[in-house]
Design an enzyme around this catalytic site. Structure first.
Site, PDB file in Angstrom:
ATOM      1  N   GLU A  66      -3.644  14.355  -5.423  1.00 53.33           N
ATOM      2  CA  GLU A  66      -4.183  15.087  -4.269  1.00 53.33           C
ATOM      3  C   GLU A  66      -3.064  15.451  -3.297  1.00 53.33           C
ATOM      4  O   GLU A  66      -3.011  16.565  -2.777  1.00 53.33           O
ATOM      5  CB  GLU A  66      -5.255  14.242  -3.568  1.00 53.33           C
ATOM      6  CG  GLU A  66      -6.517  14.128  -4.417  1.00 53.33           C
ATOM      7  CD  GLU A  66      -7.692  13.461  -3.703  1.00 53.33           C
ATOM      8  OE1 GLU A  66      -7.455  12.718  -2.739  1.00 53.33           O
ATOM      9  OE2 GLU A  66      -8.830  13.703  -4.124  1.00 53.33           O
ATOM     10  N   GLY A 103     -15.691  -1.907   3.634  1.00 53.22           N
ATOM     11  CA  GLY A 103     -16.441  -3.132   3.333  1.00 53.22           C
ATOM     12  C   GLY A 103     -16.976  -3.796   4.586  1.00 53.22           C
ATOM     13  O   GLY A 103     -18.162  -4.132   4.696  1.00 53.22           O
ATOM     14  N   GLY A 112     -11.993  -7.218   9.259  1.00 54.93           N
ATOM     15  CA  GLY A 112     -11.709  -5.882   8.730  1.00 54.93           C
ATOM     16  C   GLY A 112     -12.881  -4.941   8.949  1.00 54.93           C
ATOM     17  O   GLY A 112     -14.000  -5.236   8.537  1.00 54.93           O
ATOM     18  N   VAL A 122      -5.961 -10.937  12.665  1.00 53.55           N
ATOM     19  CA  VAL A 122      -6.312 -12.280  12.195  1.00 53.55           C
ATOM     20  C   VAL A 122      -5.097 -12.859  11.482  1.00 53.55           C
ATOM     21  O   VAL A 122      -4.666 -12.355  10.457  1.00 53.55           O
ATOM     22  CB  VAL A 122      -7.533 -12.238  11.248  1.00 53.55           C
ATOM     23  CG1 VAL A 122      -7.787 -13.616  10.655  1.00 53.55           C
ATOM     24  CG2 VAL A 122      -8.760 -11.745  12.001  1.00 53.55           C
TER      25      VAL A 122
HETATM   26  C1  LIG Z   1      -4.404   7.348   0.691  1.00 53.60           C
HETATM   27  C2  LIG Z   1      -5.653   6.781   0.109  1.00 53.60           C
HETATM   28  C3  LIG Z   1      -6.579   7.631  -0.471  1.00 53.60           C
HETATM   29  C4  LIG Z   1      -7.765   7.112  -1.005  1.00 53.60           C
HETATM   30  N1  LIG Z   1      -8.667   7.979  -1.569  1.00 53.60           N
HETATM   31  C5  LIG Z   1      -9.852   7.503  -1.991  1.00 53.60           C
HETATM   32  C6  LIG Z   1     -10.852   8.400  -2.475  1.00 53.60           C
HETATM   33  O1  LIG Z   1     -10.648   9.616  -2.525  1.00 53.60           O
HETATM   34  N2  LIG Z   1     -12.049   7.879  -2.860  1.00 53.60           N
HETATM   35  C7  LIG Z   1     -12.290   6.534  -2.789  1.00 53.60           C
HETATM   36  O2  LIG Z   1     -13.394   6.108  -3.110  1.00 53.60           O
HETATM   37  N3  LIG Z   1     -11.365   5.651  -2.378  1.00 53.60           N
HETATM   38  C8  LIG Z   1     -10.151   6.107  -1.966  1.00 53.60           C
HETATM   39  N4  LIG Z   1      -9.201   5.240  -1.515  1.00 53.60           N
HETATM   40  C9  LIG Z   1      -9.457   3.799  -1.598  1.00 53.60           C
HETATM   41  C10 LIG Z   1     -10.365   3.341  -0.475  1.00 53.60           C
HETATM   42  O3  LIG Z   1      -9.939   3.865   0.745  1.00 53.60           O
HETATM   43  C11 LIG Z   1     -10.360   1.804  -0.448  1.00 53.60           C
HETATM   44  O4  LIG Z   1     -10.804   1.343  -1.683  1.00 53.60           O
HETATM   45  C12 LIG Z   1     -11.261   1.299   0.661  1.00 53.60           C
HETATM   46  O5  LIG Z   1     -10.765   1.705   1.913  1.00 53.60           O
HETATM   47  C13 LIG Z   1     -11.368  -0.223   0.605  1.00 53.60           C
HETATM   48  O6  LIG Z   1     -12.172  -0.649   1.657  1.00 53.60           O
HETATM   49  P1  LIG Z   1     -11.887  -2.064   2.337  1.00 53.60           P
HETATM   50  O7  LIG Z   1     -12.953  -2.252   3.367  1.00 53.60           O
HETATM   51  O8  LIG Z   1     -11.710  -3.090   1.301  1.00 53.60           O
HETATM   52  O9  LIG Z   1     -10.482  -1.916   3.033  1.00 53.60           O
HETATM   53  P2  LIG Z   1     -10.002  -0.880   4.179  1.00 53.60           P
HETATM   54  O10 LIG Z   1     -10.886   0.308   4.255  1.00 53.60           O
HETATM   55  O11 LIG Z   1      -8.556  -0.650   3.916  1.00 53.60           O
HETATM   56  O12 LIG Z   1     -10.174  -1.719   5.503  1.00 53.60           O
HETATM   57  C14 LIG Z   1      -9.469  -2.898   5.756  1.00 53.60           C
HETATM   58  C15 LIG Z   1      -9.491  -3.126   7.257  1.00 53.60           C
HETATM   59  O13 LIG Z   1      -9.043  -4.434   7.515  1.00 53.60           O
HETATM   60  C16 LIG Z   1      -8.195  -4.431   8.635  1.00 53.60           C
HETATM   61  N5  LIG Z   1      -7.325  -5.601   8.508  1.00 53.60           N
HETATM   62  C17 LIG Z   1      -6.553  -5.950   7.458  1.00 53.60           C
HETATM   63  N6  LIG Z   1      -5.959  -7.136   7.672  1.00 53.60           N
HETATM   64  C18 LIG Z   1      -6.367  -7.551   8.893  1.00 53.60           C
HETATM   65  C19 LIG Z   1      -6.086  -8.681   9.679  1.00 53.60           C
HETATM   66  N7  LIG Z   1      -5.270  -9.650   9.265  1.00 53.60           N
HETATM   67  N8  LIG Z   1      -6.649  -8.754  10.905  1.00 53.60           N
HETATM   68  C20 LIG Z   1      -7.476  -7.795  11.369  1.00 53.60           C
HETATM   69  N9  LIG Z   1      -7.783  -6.694  10.652  1.00 53.60           N
HETATM   70  C21 LIG Z   1      -7.231  -6.570   9.426  1.00 53.60           C
HETATM   71  C22 LIG Z   1      -7.471  -3.095   8.548  1.00 53.60           C
HETATM   72  O14 LIG Z   1      -6.991  -2.676   9.819  1.00 53.60           O
HETATM   73  C23 LIG Z   1      -8.577  -2.190   8.008  1.00 53.60           C
HETATM   74  O15 LIG Z   1      -9.306  -1.573   9.062  1.00 53.60           O
HETATM   75  C24 LIG Z   1      -8.007   5.726  -0.978  1.00 53.60           C
HETATM   76  C25 LIG Z   1      -7.062   4.874  -0.399  1.00 53.60           C
HETATM   77  C26 LIG Z   1      -5.910   5.390   0.155  1.00 53.60           C
HETATM   78  C27 LIG Z   1      -4.913   4.470   0.791  1.00 53.60           C
END
Ligand SMILES: Cc1cc2nc3c(=O)[nH]c(=O)nc-3n(C[C@H](O)[C@H](O)[C@H](O)COP(=O)(O)OP(=O)(O)OC[C@H]3O[C@@H](n4cnc5c(N)ncnc54)[C@H](O)[C@@H]3O)c2cc1C
Length: 425
Positions: A170, A15, A11, A79
């Site tokens: 929003e 993170g 991912g 994955v």
């Molecule tokens: C519409 C929306 C608005 C938001 N607004 C805010 C905000 O204003 N402020 C804020 O702080 N947070 C906000 N958030 C929440 C924030 O975006 C998430 O908490 C944050 O993105 C989490 O980060 P992450 O790295 O865990 O996951 P993500 O950023 O979602 O990244 C996960 C990644 O893993 C990849 N992935 C998943 N499964 C697989 C797999 N099996 N194989 C390969 N790749 C994979 C995906 O393609 C993605 O790139 C918002 C979320 C959304 C959906």
């Protein structure tokens, strides 16, 4: 362990990318895998759906992000399998052995078992979904121009948003401004009294978790903008033609937008990781998986409590956890014990519309113009890529000064449909 320990990161969201950055100049062989070749700045996704920004303005190529990170390679792949015993990850038909694994696969929409939601609602989690929702909204307006049937016109011109959290608020504000501003100019023959933006929230207030004063401000402001906010309005079913509330009310609509919740990426459970009811992996304070000191889980996929409360699924938490996991991997490699993670909360901000936002930062609550300015600055600074920042700033300025939305193209493509069975408007 080899000379250069192998670290696989799944991912490249907040993170995963920040974990990669933490490892970038270390003696490790790191592989970052994502099913997309770009990182998405999800906090601005709703602006793609509301015709304010182009999808590419909130996305950044992962390979560009990694150019100056010599220890990290990238693979675009989905994955499908993680074999915890053999310590290999399988993606794109190949297997990748790891000494350490950082899982940052994020979350998916959670429909809480509401009948028809998965089939008929528009989720807002990926760039494609943002584009599909924009197509839907603009297509509804195109179709209604030549639609003589009053009931069908009502369906086409009603937009129901489920969930009064930050994304729902929003998006409701942005949609109301799109409709009352640029679309009024685009459709001079249309009676805009027929258009309804309905925001449905099951609880008795918007923006749960924020101080009451801010919740009340958001409610008043949205209502002033013409949004029909309905509190204590849990949804029981979504069909192709309507959204049904638990009290029996039916709201005829072709467009239901689902912002009511997310759950951990379901694959984590399939990989044999211990997940809770929200599909999140309950990790140790060090972010490691119990009984698997070589596996870290960060971001939306990780469940961890601090001061008795689960950390929220937001970008700053994912970023700080990604960095902490990277640092802990390096500590383990150096023979040190991993350190517990502690989140430094810098506050929360939600924008509602032009000159209107709420912010709770440094222990103080702000509303209106100062909060809006703060929101704009923070989001602009945190967006990855100078070009993206520039184009977003230009689009925002254009919108602000000319009451125009730059991006009003309907670009339907079968492969661009965000979900199967998405109805034509
Ligand atoms: C519409 C929306 C608005 C938001 N607004 C805010 C905000 O204003 N402020 C804020 O702080 N947070 C906000 N958030 C929440 C924030 O975006 C998430 O908490 C944050 O993105 C989490 O980060 P992450 O790295 O865990 O996951 P993500 O950023 O979602 O990244 C996960 C990644 O893993 C990849 N992935 C998943 N499964 C697989 C797999 N099996 N194989 C390969 N790749 C994979 C995906 O393609 C993605 O790139 C918002 C979320 C959304 C959906």
């Amino acid at each position: 362990m080899r000379d250069r320990p192998r670290v696989v990161i799944v991912g490249a969201g907040f993170g995963g990318l920040w974990a990669a950055r933490a490892l970038a100049r270390s003696p490790v062989d790191a592989l970052l895998i994502d099913r997309c070749n770009y990182h998405t700045f999800l906090p601005l996704l709703y602006q793609v759906a509301a015709s304010e920004l182009e999808p590419e303005e909130i996305a950044y190529p992962i390979r560009s992000a990694l150019r100056k990170l010599p220890a990290v390679r990238f693979m675009m792949g989905d994955v499908r399998t993680v074999n915890l015993t053999a310590r290999v990850v399988e993606a794109g038909g190949q297997t990748f052995p790891y000494d350490f694994l950082i899982l940052a696969a994020g979350s998916v929409s959670h429909f809480f078992g509401v009948a028809g939601a998965a089939e008929h609602a528009f989720p807002l989690k990926t760039l494609m979904q943002g584009g599909a929702l924009r197509n839907q909204i603009l297509s509804c307006f195109e179709r209604v121009v030549y639609e003589p049937d009053a009931a069908r016109r009502g369906q086409l011109l009603t937009f129901a948003i489920v969930g009064g959290g930050p994304t729902g608020v929003e998006f409701a504000g942005a949609l109301a401004e799109l409709i009352r501003g640029p679309l009024v100019k685009d459709y001079p023959g249309l009676s805009f009294r027929e258009v309804q933006v309905v925001l449905l929230e099951a609880l008795d207030g918007l923006l749960p978790g924020l101080p009451e004063r801010l919740q009340a401000y958001a409610l008043t402001r949205l209502r002033q903008m013409g949004v029909d906010v309905r509190l204590r309005a849990p949804v029981s079913q979504i069909t192709r033609e309507a959204v049904l509330l638990r009290d029996g009310t039916s709201i005829p609509t072709r467009t239901v937008i689902w912002t009511a919740g997310v759950r951990g990426e379901p694959l984590a459970q399939a990989w044999g990781l211990p997940t809770n009811r929200a599909g999140r992996v309950a990790v140790l304070p060090t972010l490691q998986v119990p009984d698997h000191p070589e596996i870290y889980v960060v971001g939306d996929l990780a469940h961890i409590e601090q001061d008795g409360r689960p950390l929220p699924m937001i970008a700053p938490v994912a970023i700080e956890q990604g960095e902490a996991a990277g640092r802990n991997v390096l500590r383990q490699i150096n023979g040190d014990v991993p350190l517990p993670f502690r989140y430094r909360d810098r506050g929360t901000m939600v924008t509602i519309g032009r000159n209107a936002a709420v912010a709770c930062v440094w222990g103080r609550a702000f509303t209106g113009f100062p909060a809006w300015l703060l929101w704009l600055s923070v989001h602009l600074v945190n967006l990855i890529g100078f070009r993206n920042r520039l184009f977003v700033l230009i689009n925002w300025a254009w919108d602000y000064f000319f009451y125009e939305r730059a991006v009003r193209l309907i670009l339907p493509a079968e492969e661009g449909r965000a979900r199967s069975g998405a109805p034509a408007p």
